[in-house]
Design a protein around this motif. Structure first.
Motif, PDB file in Angstrom:
ATOM      1  N   VAL B 145       0.860  -1.187   0.000  1.00 56.25           N
ATOM      2  CA  VAL B 145       0.000   0.000   0.000  1.00 56.25           C
ATOM      3  C   VAL B 145       0.900   1.242   0.000  1.00 56.25           C
ATOM      4  N   ASP B 146       0.527   2.223  -0.793  1.00 59.68           N
ATOM      5  CA  ASP B 146       1.260   3.492  -0.797  1.00 59.68           C
ATOM      6  C   ASP B 146       0.483   4.497   0.052  1.00 59.68           C
ATOM      7  N   PRO B 147       0.938   4.762   1.279  1.00 64.84           N
ATOM      8  CA  PRO B 147       0.155   5.622   2.182  1.00 64.84           C
ATOM      9  C   PRO B 147       0.072   7.078   1.728  1.00 64.84           C
ATOM     10  N   SER B 148       0.760   7.412   0.635  1.00 65.02           N
ATOM     11  CA  SER B 148       0.753   8.813   0.198  1.00 65.02           C
ATOM     12  C   SER B 148      -0.145   9.028  -1.015  1.00 65.02           C
ATOM     13  N   LYS B 149      -0.676   7.950  -1.596  1.00 68.25           N
ATOM     14  CA  LYS B 149      -1.350   8.113  -2.887  1.00 68.25           C
ATOM     15  C   LYS B 149      -2.301   6.938  -3.133  1.00 68.25           C
ATOM     16  N   SER B 150      -3.593   7.256  -3.279  1.00 65.41           N
ATOM     17  CA  SER B 150      -4.558   6.183  -3.505  1.00 65.41           C
ATOM     18  C   SER B 150      -5.902   6.793  -3.871  1.00 65.41           C
ATOM     19  N   GLY B 151      -6.850   5.959  -4.267  1.00 63.67           N
ATOM     20  CA  GLY B 151      -8.213   6.425  -4.496  1.00 63.67           C
ATOM     21  C   GLY B 151      -8.420   7.050  -5.867  1.00 63.67           C
ATOM     22  N   ASP B 152      -9.561   7.731  -6.029  1.00 62.16           N
ATOM     23  CA  ASP B 152      -9.872   8.398  -7.295  1.00 62.16           C
ATOM     24  C   ASP B 152      -9.126   9.727  -7.384  1.00 62.16           C
ATOM     25  N   ILE B 153      -8.978  10.351  -6.230  1.00 61.00           N
ATOM     26  CA  ILE B 153      -8.174  11.566  -6.138  1.00 61.00           C
ATOM     27  C   ILE B 153      -7.289  11.391  -4.910  1.00 61.00           C
ATOM     28  N   ALA B 154      -5.992  11.700  -5.060  1.00 57.66           N
ATOM     29  CA  ALA B 154      -5.098  11.586  -3.907  1.00 57.66           C
ATOM     30  C   ALA B 154      -4.814  12.974  -3.364  1.00 57.66           C
ATOM     31  N   ALA B 155      -5.203  13.199  -2.100  1.00 59.69           N
ATOM     32  CA  ALA B 155      -4.877  14.471  -1.456  1.00 59.69           C
ATOM     33  C   ALA B 155      -3.665  14.248  -0.571  1.00 59.69           C
ATOM     34  N   ILE B 156      -2.792  15.201  -0.572  1.00 61.91           N
ATOM     35  CA  ILE B 156      -1.636  15.100   0.304  1.00 61.91           C
ATOM     36  C   ILE B 156      -1.483  16.414   1.062  1.00 61.91           C
ATOM     37  N   GLY B 157      -1.304  16.306   2.356  1.00 63.85           N
ATOM     38  CA  GLY B 157      -1.155  17.501   3.182  1.00 63.85           C
ATOM     39  C   GLY B 157       0.320  17.778   3.405  1.00 63.85           C
ATOM     40  N   THR B 158       0.755  18.973   3.076  1.00 66.22           N
ATOM     41  CA  THR B 158       2.131  19.376   3.383  1.00 66.22           C
ATOM     42  C   THR B 158       2.044  20.452   4.457  1.00 66.22           C
ATOM     43  N   ASP B 159       3.134  21.109   4.748  1.00 70.09           N
ATOM     44  CA  ASP B 159       3.125  22.072   5.858  1.00 70.09           C
ATOM     45  C   ASP B 159       2.056  23.153   5.714  1.00 70.09           C
ATOM     46  N   GLY B 160       1.943  23.733   4.528  1.00 70.43           N
ATOM     47  CA  GLY B 160       0.993  24.831   4.423  1.00 70.43           C
ATOM     48  C   GLY B 160      -0.160  24.580   3.463  1.00 70.43           C
ATOM     49  N   ALA B 161      -0.135  23.447   2.747  1.00 73.03           N
ATOM     50  CA  ALA B 161      -1.107  23.298   1.665  1.00 73.03           C
ATOM     51  C   ALA B 161      -1.586  21.858   1.501  1.00 73.03           C
ATOM     52  N   TYR B 162      -2.681  21.758   0.766  1.00 69.95           N
ATOM     53  CA  TYR B 162      -3.135  20.441   0.304  1.00 69.95           C
ATOM     54  C   TYR B 162      -2.948  20.383  -1.204  1.00 69.95           C
ATOM     55  N   TYR B 163      -2.437  19.258  -1.679  1.00 71.08           N
ATOM     56  CA  TYR B 163      -2.338  19.012  -3.122  1.00 71.08           C
ATOM     57  C   TYR B 163      -3.319  17.912  -3.475  1.00 71.08           C
ATOM     58  N   PHE B 164      -3.931  18.044  -4.644  1.00 67.22           N
ATOM     59  CA  PHE B 164      -4.900  17.037  -5.094  1.00 67.22           C
ATOM     60  C   PHE B 164      -4.482  16.526  -6.465  1.00 67.22           C
ATOM     61  N   GLU B 165      -4.250  15.229  -6.555  1.00 63.34           N
ATOM     62  CA  GLU B 165      -3.903  14.646  -7.846  1.00 63.34           C
ATOM     63  C   GLU B 165      -5.029  13.706  -8.273  1.00 63.34           C
ATOM     64  N   ILE B 166      -5.545  13.935  -9.467  1.00 65.31           N
ATOM     65  CA  ILE B 166      -6.639  13.107  -9.964  1.00 65.31           C
ATOM     66  C   ILE B 166      -6.058  11.828 -10.554  1.00 65.31           C
ATOM     67  N   LEU B 167      -6.542  10.685 -10.056  1.00 65.05           N
ATOM     68  CA  LEU B 167      -5.948   9.413 -10.473  1.00 65.05           C
ATOM     69  C   LEU B 167      -6.858   8.595 -11.385  1.00 65.05           C
ATOM     70  N   THR B 168      -8.164   8.863 -11.393  1.00 67.95           N
ATOM     71  CA  THR B 168      -9.073   8.054 -12.216  1.00 67.95           C
ATOM     72  C   THR B 168     -10.052   8.970 -12.964  1.00 67.95           C
ATOM     73  N   GLU B 169     -10.753   8.359 -13.906  1.00 67.00           N
ATOM     74  CA  GLU B 169     -11.783   9.081 -14.657  1.00 67.00           C
ATOM     75  C   GLU B 169     -12.844   9.636 -13.704  1.00 67.00           C
ATOM     76  N   LYS B 170     -13.238   8.780 -12.754  1.00 65.30           N
ATOM     77  CA  LYS B 170     -14.268   9.195 -11.805  1.00 65.30           C
ATOM     78  C   LYS B 170     -13.801  10.420 -11.005  1.00 65.30           C
ATOM     79  N   GLY B 171     -12.523  10.440 -10.707  1.00 62.06           N
ATOM     80  CA  GLY B 171     -11.956  11.571  -9.972  1.00 62.06           C
ATOM     81  C   GLY B 171     -12.141  12.885 -10.712  1.00 62.06           C
ATOM     82  N   ARG B 172     -12.186  12.820 -12.041  1.00 58.61           N
ATOM     83  CA  ARG B 172     -12.318  14.039 -12.856  1.00 58.61           C
ATOM     84  C   ARG B 172     -13.656  14.751 -12.623  1.00 58.61           C
ATOM     85  N   LEU B 173     -14.617  13.997 -12.082  1.00 60.05           N
ATOM     86  CA  LEU B 173     -15.923  14.604 -11.820  1.00 60.05           C
ATOM     87  C   LEU B 173     -15.822  15.783 -10.852  1.00 60.05           C
ATOM     88  N   LEU B 174     -14.787  15.783 -10.034  1.00 58.71           N
ATOM     89  CA  LEU B 174     -14.675  16.856  -9.038  1.00 58.71           C
ATOM     90  C   LEU B 174     -13.861  18.046  -9.537  1.00 58.71           C
TER      91      LEU B 174
END
Lengths: 318, 341
Positions: B145-174
């Motif tokens: 399991v990759d605890p940093s990246k999974s799902g339809d959209i992977a959100a990652i929290g850094t010190d000051g921000a959240y990043y969102f990476e779309i990983l699937t077609e379904k994720g594009r809906l957002l």
């Protein structure tokens, strides 16, 4: 904090095996983490030396486990905290445990740590933990943290009902006394609520139940061979959670069934994965029994007749 | 990839909540357990650690009605529970729980497909949140399991921000909601991800469980160590009910005003009446039930489906009342490996 340390218990355990007082000893084996010792049975001094531990995370009440253990041949030694001995007495009274097959060494106790509480406080991984001098020191990736013992003690220990061993073959600590730490305070607070607020309190708590049955399975007063909630022909199987009523039915029936026999050991709340304060139901019944029939502590002596089984002309229902 | 400040997470979730049913991890005060609940007013969100209860129940509820039998005017009818349409969003899921869904898929989406599970799976847009604060009981990295990246959209929290990476077609809906609150960015966050992966792999449970048993059923089934491991198992269902991959259920009919309702509800192989038949329960003692559960996760599921039936979330490790947990089993079976070789 535990009064006896692991080394003292190890030596005593080895001695009991060597002088053939018993042929096995129940205790705790070290776990994988700081706080997850397993109940274990030791058959040799070597096993004891290698694996046995005792610390402020050795919470489980060993008394119920003796129901199964005493069906085996031979005699078993068990180290017991004061509260465990109340459950033990109750089980002996109910003929669930043959006391010729046990050897109880009483150990002093100042309470056990509640890991859920501790986790809330640390907020990060618990890498190591040790209890010393009334404080708990925890190693986390963010550095060491120290907590006063009463910040992390289990609720049942904060309101400890007794430091007195009511059953033992040998006492490894100084004899001690019953304590008054206000364990009925919360019940009295709930009693003062309006009926609606009270209903809402229990509805909201019991609605968290996932019907894992851990409370029943850990409860020393729950020793039915077959539980009504584990018998499919009863129409109330052990797992169904079809509606909120099911959960309330389960817990209320269980509380009634153990009323007068529950020693308030607190195992139900300790094991609940949903953190439901199940002990409050039992404590309410204990308080009611105290009021109606005079102060009664289940498990105080072997052979006592519980007020709900006994019938007297002075009983309020007569 | 999208980026938003930590402060604007609420605005993003509110935007999603306006269009979709949104579920987020919540914890109501120190004494309460954490679980996924409707977003509501966004209060009491719990994002810093793994929740006590996972996301499984949003796809496979503990109890659900699957059909109704109705008698009216002398006629008998069967009414299957209708499948809901439309998407919903789960925010803040952990990668282990999402791997758990992939495990459930192998069971529920195999023929014959489970239509209720399938409908929820298709409707659910899962936004993972990186696991920056793993627990000592986490061992997801042992199962790939990759605890940093999974799902339809992977959100990652850094010190000051959240990043969102779309990983699937379904994720594009957002995309509309993400665009409304976040900015697109080309920031390279791989180093942040590596930090999260490295931290998780160093958790005590991950180190303890790194040598998973790689033996066949025959080599492990009769090991004497099962007696020791199971000796103090209470036979409760805590491990099974908190497990992201346990999928056994039972079905029961109950009377209603005009007929009967058929419900299915979680079952547990730890119970003495599990799969009880006229000849009794096939696993007579708790040792056999205990062995079944762990062999299923570590051996049978892998033999049958190609992947382990454990995702290393560590919930059973934390919650077993007798501490008779998965890490202890893996280590003991690992020792069995040594003995065999």
């Amino acid at each position: 904090m535990q009064k006896q340390n692991g080394t003292e218990l190890k030596n005593k355990a080895k001695q009991l095996l060597q002088n053939k007082t018993v042929d096995r000893v129940a205790g705790f084996c070290a776990g994988e983490f700081a706080y997850d010792p397993s109940p274990c049975v030791f058959y040799s001094a070597e096993e004891i030396e290698e694996n046995m531990i005792y610390d402020c995370f050795c919470s489980p009440n060993f008394s119920k486990f003796l129901v199964k253990e005493t069906k085996k041949p031979g005699r078993i030694a068990v180290f017991m905290k004061p509260c465990d001995t109340y459950s033990l007495n109750q089980l002996i009274t109910e003929h669930k445990i043959d006391k010729d097959k046990i050897y109880i060494a009483g150990i002093g106790c100042d309470g056990m740590v509640d890991v859920f509480k501790l986790r809330n406080k640390t907020g990060s991984a618990i890498l190591k933990a040790s209890c010393d001098n009334g404080a708990l020191t925890v190693k986390t990736p963010d550095g060491d943290m120290t907590f006063a013992f009463d910040e992390v003690l289990a609720e049942r220990c904060l309101v400890c009902k007794s430091k007195k061993h009511v059953y033992y073959d040998e006492l490894l600590c100084e004899p001690s006394f019953e304590t008054d730490t206000g364990r009925f305070d919360k019940v009295e607070q709930i009693e003062k609520m309006s009926a609606d607020a009270r209903y809402e309190f229990f509805r909201s708590e019991l609605s968290k139940c996932i019907r894992c049955n851990a409370c029943r399975d850990a409860c020393p007063a729950c020793t039915c061979e077959t539980c009504v909630f584990g018998e499919s022909s009863s129409g109330a199987e052990s797992r169904e959670n079809a509606n909120e009523f099911e959960e309330k039915l389960f817990h209320i029936i269980r509380a009634y069934h153990v009323a007068g026999r529950c020693t308030d050991c607190g195992e139900c709340s300790r094991v609940c994965p949903q953190r439901i304060p199940l002990h409050l139901l039992n404590r309410k019944f204990i308080l009611d029994i105290n009021r109606f029939y005079g102060v009664y502590q289940a498990g105080e002596t072997v052979g006592q007749i519980p007020p709900l089984t006994d019938k007297n002309e002075s009983d309020p229902e007569v | 990839m999208y980026k938003c400040s930590k402060e604007s997470l609420g605005a993003l979730l509110s935007a999603i909540n306006e269009k979709y049913a949104l579920y987020v991890p919540k914890k109501h005060g120190e004494g309460s357990v954490s679980s996924f609940e409707a977003y509501g007013d966004g209060e009491n969100m719990y994002l810093s650690g793994i929740t006590d209860r996972g996301i499984k129940e949003l796809f496979f509820p503990q109890c659900e009605e699957i059909a109704r039998f109705v008698t009216a005017n002398g006629a008998f009818g069967v009414k299957e529970t209708a499948v809901k349409s439309g998407y919903n969003v789960i925010f803040g899921a952990r990668a282990c729980d999402i791997k758990g869904l992939q495990t459930l898929d192998l069971v529920f989406l195999a023929e014959p497909e489970d239509r209720l599970y399938k409908s929820r799976r298709e409707a659910g847009i899962v936004v993972s949140l990186s696991c920056g604060e793993p627990s000592e009981t986490c061992f997801c990295t042992c199962f790939g399991v990759d605890p940093s990246k999974s799902g339809d959209i992977a959100a990652i929290g850094t010190d000051g921000a959240y990043y969102f990476e779309i990983l699937t077609e379904k994720g594009r809906l957002l995309i509309p909601e993400l665009s409304s609150v976040c900015k697109t960015t080309d920031d390279d966050i791989e180093a942040e991800r590596d930090k999260i992966r490295a931290k998780a792999a160093l958790m005590p449970a991950a180190l303890a469980a790194k040598d998973l048993p790689d033996k066949k059923t025959d080599e492990l089934f009769d090991l004497p160590v099962w007696d020791k491991l199971s000796a103090h198992c209470l036979g409760c269902g805590t491990c099974t009910y908190l497990c992201p991959t346990c999928q056994c259920y039972d079905i029961k009919d109950s009377k209603t005003a005009d007929g009967a309702a058929r419900c299915r509800f979680w079952d547990s192989c730890m119970y003495s009446d599990f799969t009880k038949m006229s000849a009794g329960q096939p696993r007579l003692t708790q040792k056999e039930r205990y062995r079944q559960r762990f062999m299923h996760k570590l051996v049978y599921f892998k033999e049958n489906q190609g992947i382990y039936g454990c995702v290393g979330c560590g919930r059973c490790v934390r919650k077993c009342p007798a501490s008779a947990h998965m890490i202890k089993v893996i280590k003991e079976l690992g020792k069995a490996d040594e003995r065999h070789t």
